[in-house]
Scaffold this motif. Structure first.
Motif, short mmCIF file in Angstrom:
data_model
loop_
_atom_site.label_atom_id
_atom_site.label_comp_id
_atom_site.label_asym_id
_atom_site.label_seq_id
_atom_site.Cartn_x
_atom_site.Cartn_y
_atom_site.Cartn_z
N ALA A 156 3.06 78.91 -0.27
CA ALA A 156 3.24 79.74 -1.46
C ALA A 156 1.92 80.42 -1.79
CB ALA A 156 3.70 78.89 -2.65
N LEU A 157 2.00 81.40 -2.69
CA LEU A 157 0.80 82.08 -3.18
C LEU A 157 1.08 82.66 -4.55
CD1 LEU A 157 1.18 85.48 -2.94
CD2 LEU A 157 1.15 84.87 -0.52
N VAL A 158 0.00 82.99 -5.26
CA VAL A 158 0.07 83.69 -6.54
C VAL A 158 -0.79 84.93 -6.43
CG1 VAL A 158 -0.60 83.61 -8.97
CG2 VAL A 158 0.51 81.65 -7.92
N MET A 159 -0.27 86.07 -6.91
CA MET A 159 -1.06 87.30 -6.90
C MET A 159 -0.99 87.95 -8.27
SD MET A 159 1.26 89.82 -4.52
CE MET A 159 3.06 89.85 -4.58
N SER A 160 -2.12 88.55 -8.67
CA SER A 160 -2.25 89.12 -10.00
C SER A 160 -3.62 89.79 -10.07
CB SER A 160 -2.14 88.02 -11.06
OG SER A 160 -2.52 88.47 -12.34
N PRO A 161 -3.87 90.61 -11.08
CA PRO A 161 -5.25 91.06 -11.29
C PRO A 161 -6.22 89.89 -11.50
CG PRO A 161 -3.75 92.44 -12.53
CD PRO A 161 -2.93 91.31 -11.98
N ARG A 162 -5.72 88.78 -12.08
CA ARG A 162 -6.51 87.55 -12.25
C ARG A 162 -5.58 86.38 -11.92
NH1 ARG A 162 -9.16 87.36 -18.00
NH2 ARG A 162 -10.26 85.60 -17.04
N PRO A 163 -5.47 86.01 -10.66
CA PRO A 163 -4.46 85.03 -10.24
C PRO A 163 -4.53 83.70 -10.98
CG PRO A 163 -5.43 86.10 -8.33
CD PRO A 163 -6.24 86.53 -9.51
N HIS A 164 -5.75 83.25 -11.31
CA HIS A 164 -5.89 81.95 -11.95
C HIS A 164 -5.54 81.99 -13.44
CE1 HIS A 164 -7.57 79.98 -8.43
NE2 HIS A 164 -8.37 81.00 -8.26
N ARG A 165 -5.33 83.16 -14.00
CA ARG A 165 -5.05 83.27 -15.42
C ARG A 165 -3.68 83.83 -15.75
NH1 ARG A 165 -6.82 80.87 -19.49
NH2 ARG A 165 -6.35 82.68 -20.76
N VAL A 185 5.02 83.74 -5.00
CA VAL A 185 5.83 83.90 -3.79
C VAL A 185 5.82 82.57 -3.04
CG1 VAL A 185 6.18 85.22 -1.67
CG2 VAL A 185 5.11 86.32 -3.65
N GLY A 186 6.99 82.05 -2.72
CA GLY A 186 7.08 80.79 -1.99
C GLY A 186 8.14 80.87 -0.92
N LEU A 187 7.96 80.10 0.17
CA LEU A 187 8.91 80.06 1.28
C LEU A 187 9.30 78.61 1.50
CD1 LEU A 187 10.26 81.79 3.55
CD2 LEU A 187 8.35 81.10 5.01
N SER A 188 10.62 78.32 1.56
CA SER A 188 11.07 76.93 1.62
C SER A 188 12.28 76.79 2.53
CB SER A 188 11.42 76.42 0.22
OG SER A 188 12.04 75.16 0.29
N ALA A 189 12.11 76.00 3.59
CA ALA A 189 13.26 75.67 4.44
C ALA A 189 14.14 74.62 3.77
CB ALA A 189 12.76 75.16 5.79
N SER A 190 13.53 73.68 3.03
CA SER A 190 14.32 72.64 2.38
C SER A 190 15.24 73.21 1.31
CB SER A 190 13.39 71.59 1.76
OG SER A 190 12.53 72.17 0.80
N THR A 191 14.80 74.25 0.60
CA THR A 191 15.66 74.87 -0.41
C THR A 191 16.82 75.62 0.24
OG1 THR A 191 13.81 75.09 -1.94
CG2 THR A 191 15.70 76.51 -2.32
N ALA A 192 16.54 76.29 1.36
CA ALA A 192 17.60 77.02 2.06
C ALA A 192 18.70 76.08 2.54
CB ALA A 192 17.03 77.80 3.23
N ALA A 193 18.35 74.82 2.82
CA ALA A 193 19.33 73.86 3.30
C ALA A 193 20.31 73.43 2.22
CB ALA A 193 18.62 72.63 3.87
N ARG A 194 19.95 73.62 0.93
CA ARG A 194 20.82 73.15 -0.15
C ARG A 194 21.37 74.25 -1.03
NH1 ARG A 194 18.82 73.40 -5.15
NH2 ARG A 194 16.56 73.65 -5.43
N ALA A 195 20.81 75.46 -0.97
CA ALA A 195 21.22 76.49 -1.92
C ALA A 195 21.15 77.87 -1.30
CB ALA A 195 20.32 76.45 -3.17
N THR A 196 22.04 78.75 -1.75
CA THR A 196 21.97 80.16 -1.42
C THR A 196 20.95 80.82 -2.35
OG1 THR A 196 23.67 80.76 -3.02
CG2 THR A 196 24.41 80.14 -0.79
N PRO A 197 20.51 82.03 -2.04
CA PRO A 197 19.61 82.71 -2.98
C PRO A 197 20.19 82.82 -4.38
CG PRO A 197 19.51 83.80 -0.86
CD PRO A 197 20.59 82.78 -0.76
#
Length: 488
Positions: free
Chosen positions: A375-384, A396-408
């Motif tokens: 996963a990642l976070v993007m922003s003009p100030r990501p930490h804030r 933004v995150g990518l998960s194979a485990s979530t795809a196994a249990r749920a549709t988008p």
């Protein structure tokens, strides 16, 4: 874990408890000569807007209800790094879970205690709130006077919602063993009868001779009452009350906590005394420690431990929120910025002008190999960006485990925002990926939050993007950002 020296105006004395979503510290107010429990949102969840909403909603809810049977909240604040915290009353008597770990509670006191818990949950129900996670760890004890009397408090409302928001498609939430069967179904209506089930399971733990043997009814036997053999000293009519409370079908249970409390009172015979005691009450009492916190000597070898331990332990458990996400620094995978893009593991994003990115793993999400998913976070100030509603940004995150249990669409249905109004879901195809997008308009905090999800076009994985867009931006900004999400 390094203890902070201060949080707000409070000097920090020690750690009270750590959970997946929050850390609880014992604080001291020198001016008032009083201890408090300070619950701080965990750093690895601070980037997620929905987790922050749940965290702050718990404090607002407790403050709004402000009842002697609920854990009091004194204030909320924010650490320098943007994480919110809540200042709560310190339950110096510890939790029911702590006490049951020491010894069983004598049957008459356990029955009175169950009635006190029912009365506390009834306060929530009268205000249109369902708790959804009634466990021994969420029943706390607090000194209430110089004679050793104490209050029984209901705590940890992190999973609670207004009834209007608790029905329909919601995230799976609750503790196995105490969670109502319908809470395992994301499409089921969850209402006060789910709390009645939790109260029934709590009653079985307190009053049954063999709590583990009184298993919940199976889905294929919804009308079969659990077999409950009561402890000596418990009126026999209590078994029928607990069996009805833990019926598999919600329609077969008591409608709310107040009705169950009345049934307990009738089955108990003459009304019992309130759950109070003095220091001299002995093992059958519900006593607590007052005064300064100090270490107690270990019990003598061979001595029977008393059924009541004067605890000054964990006062408030960390909030338990199921199905939420956050970005966590470090972890597996490379993270680098190349020109106007940022890459971590299989994720590459095109950065809007003036934005940067951070993060490498999706906290709480683990693949088949046991490693955190990227996963990642993007922003003009990501930490804030999660702490400052004026900042735009995205997770933004990518998960194979979530795809196994749920549709988008099913995953997005779990991630509603209770204080915001959703627009109808729309579909958009960007860079060869089919996205489902739901926009929320909010009355407080950020005016707009975008939830979006899609399946990886080349492998079984779900990509999730939560966006707080710049003010006055429209769908074009969202579509452009989604088009810049590249998946390997």
């Amino acid at each position: 874990m390094t203890a902070p020296l201060r949080i707000g105006s409070y000097a920090i004395e020690r750690l009270l408890g750590v959970g997946s979503f929050a850390t609880v510290w014992l604080g001291y107010d020198r001016a008032l000569d009083a201890h408090v429990a300070i619950k701080v949102l965990a750093e690895n969840w601070s980037h997620d807007l929905r987790v922050r909403e749940r965290f702050l909603d718990e404090a607002r809810l407790l403050r709004r209800l402000e009842h002697e049977r609920l854990i009091p909240v004194h204030a909320v604040g924010e650490l320098p790094d943007g994480r919110p915290y809540a200042v709560l009353a310190w339950a110096d008597g510890g939790s029911l879970r702590d006490r049951l770990a020491v010894d069983e509670i004598p049957a008459p006191a356990a029955l009175r205690l169950l009635g006190e818990v029912c009365a506390g949950v009834a306060v929530l129900h009268r205000h249109g709130v369902v708790h959804r996670d009634l466990t021994p760890g969420n029943v706390l004890f607090r000194s209430a006077g110089p004679d050793g009397a104490e209050q029984v408090l209901i705590a940890d409302l992190g999973l609670a919602k207004a009834l209007a928001a608790a029905s329909g498609l919601t995230a799976r939430a609750g503790t196995p063993g105490y969670m109502a069967p319908e809470q395992d179904d994301p499409g089921a209506v969850v209402d006060t009868r789910a709390d009645v089930y939790g109260l029934g399971r709590l009653g079985i733990r307190l009053l049954a001779a063999d709590p583990a043997g009184a298993n919940p009814t199976r889905p294929d036997q919804p009308r079969r009452a659990p077999e409950i053999r009561l402890r000596d000293g418990v009126p026999p009519g209590i078994a029928a009350v607990l069996a009805q409370a833990t019926a598999h079908r919600p329609a077969d249970r008591y409608p709310d906590a107040a009705t169950m409390h009345a049934a307990l009172t009738r089955a108990s015979g003459p009304p019992g005394r309130p759950v109070r005691s003095t220091r001299a009450s002995g093992p059958a009492g519900l006593t607590v420690a007052t005064g300064p916190v100090r270490q107690r000597p270990a019990p003598r070898a061979g001595a029977r431990r008393p059924s009541r331990l004067r605890l000054a332990g964990a006062a408030v458990l960390a909030v338990a929120v199921v199905g939420a996400v956050g970005a966590e620094s470090g972890g597996a995978g490379s993270a680098r910025r190349v020109g106007g893009t940022y890459t971590t593991g299989p994720l590459t994003v095109a950065l809007p002008p003036g934005w940067s990115a951070t993060g490498a793993t999706w906290a709480g999400q683990y693949g088949a190999d046991g490693e955190p998913e990227p996963a990642l976070v993007m922003s003009p100030r990501p930490h804030r960006w999660a702490a400052d509603p004026r900042l735009p940004g995205a997770f933004v995150g990518l998960s194979a485990s979530t795809a196994a249990r749920a549709t988008p669409a099913g995953f997005l249905a779990e991630r509603t925002h209770g204080d915001c109004a959703p627009a109808p879901a729309r579909a958009t195809r960007q860079a060869g990926v089919e996205w489902t997008v739901v926009a929320y308009r909010c009355d407080r905090g950020r005016p707009q939050i975008i939830e979006s999800a899609a399946l990886h076009p080349g492998r079984p994985a779900l990509v999730y993007v939560q966006i707080a867009p710049p003010a006055d931006s429209g769908p074009a900004f969202v579509d452009t950002l989604l088009a810049g999400v590249r998946l390997r």
